[in-house]
Motif scaffolding. Structure first.
Motif, PDB file in Angstrom:
ATOM      1  N   ILE A   7       0.807  -1.272  -0.158  1.00 12.34           N
ATOM      2  CA  ILE A   7       0.167   0.051  -0.064  1.00 12.34           C
ATOM      3  C   ILE A   7       0.894   1.331   0.176  1.00 12.34           C
ATOM      4  O   ILE A   7       1.946   1.439   0.617  1.00 12.34           O
ATOM      5  CB  ILE A   7      -1.051  -0.022   1.201  1.00 12.34           C
ATOM      6  N   GLN A   8       0.508   2.339  -0.850  1.00 14.21           N
ATOM      7  CA  GLN A   8       1.261   3.516  -0.908  1.00 14.21           C
ATOM      8  C   GLN A   8       0.221   4.557  -0.202  1.00 14.21           C
ATOM      9  O   GLN A   8      -0.709   4.622   0.071  1.00 14.21           O
ATOM     10  CB  GLN A   8       1.213   3.664  -2.196  1.00 14.21           C
ATOM     11  N   PRO A   9       1.032   5.675   0.076  1.00 14.20           N
ATOM     12  CA  PRO A   9       0.670   6.507   1.170  1.00 14.20           C
ATOM     13  C   PRO A   9      -0.844   7.360   0.697  1.00 14.20           C
ATOM     14  O   PRO A   9      -1.889   7.300   1.072  1.00 14.20           O
ATOM     15  CB  PRO A   9       1.492   7.818   0.936  1.00 14.20           C
ATOM     16  N   LYS A  10      -0.998   7.596  -0.916  1.00 13.15           N
ATOM     17  CA  LYS A  10      -2.229   8.024  -1.318  1.00 13.15           C
ATOM     18  C   LYS A  10      -3.429   6.871  -1.289  1.00 13.15           C
ATOM     19  O   LYS A  10      -4.437   7.310  -1.227  1.00 13.15           O
ATOM     20  CB  LYS A  10      -2.108   8.739  -2.681  1.00 13.15           C
ATOM     21  N   GLU A  11      -2.777   5.836  -1.355  1.00 12.02           N
ATOM     22  CA  GLU A  11      -4.107   4.725  -1.221  1.00 12.02           C
ATOM     23  C   GLU A  11      -4.516   4.402   0.047  1.00 12.02           C
ATOM     24  O   GLU A  11      -5.615   4.439   0.338  1.00 12.02           O
ATOM     25  CB  GLU A  11      -3.357   3.229  -1.761  1.00 12.02           C
ATOM     26  N   PHE A  12      -3.576   4.808   1.000  1.00 13.98           N
ATOM     27  CA  PHE A  12      -4.086   4.796   2.297  1.00 13.98           C
ATOM     28  C   PHE A  12      -4.784   5.882   2.828  1.00 13.98           C
ATOM     29  O   PHE A  12      -5.550   5.740   3.402  1.00 13.98           O
ATOM     30  CB  PHE A  12      -2.737   4.663   3.276  1.00 13.98           C
ATOM     31  N   THR A  13      -4.815   6.997   2.388  1.00 20.97           N
ATOM     32  CA  THR A  13      -5.401   8.046   2.653  1.00 20.97           C
ATOM     33  C   THR A  13      -6.888   8.172   1.976  1.00 20.97           C
ATOM     34  O   THR A  13      -7.772   8.332   2.671  1.00 20.97           O
ATOM     35  CB  THR A  13      -4.612   9.609   2.235  1.00 20.97           C
TER      36      THR A  13
END
Length: 104
Positions: free
Chosen positions: A84-90
């Protein structure tokens, strides 16, 4: 009123200063925040570079253990995801009803 919210460091106006000499490339801090600015409990997902790959690391201090049961939906969703990448997490946090509290 207490709400579930998050702060995305690389999207904030403090990103450059905070990420410049850090061991991680991004951070999303999330937790239970009160309207008056107090914190009921919080934790952070950090992204650390290992070679060519970014790897997420969850960090929770013991003062936030009391609110962990408020985040079972986040933990379950993360358990079903890989890389998971940061933008996916947000995006996930927003889908779960978290407020974006990032200071831009």
């Amino acid at each position: 009123m207490v709400l579930r919210g998050f702060y995305h460091l690389s999207e904030s106006k403090h990103a450059e200063a905070n990420l410049k000499n850090s061991d991680y490339v991004d951070e999303v801090n999330f937790g239970m925040f009160d309207e008056d600015g107090s914190v009921e409990g919080e934790m952070s997902l950090y992204w650390i570079r290992f070679g060519n790959k970014l790897s997420a690391k969850l960090e929770v201090f013991d003062d936030a253990f009391k609110v962990l049961n408020q985040f079972t939906d986040v933990i379950q969703a993360l358990g079903n995801m890989r890389d998971i990448q940061p933008k996916e997490f947000t995006k996930l946090l927003k889908e779960l009803g978290f407020a974006d509290l990032t200071n831009r």
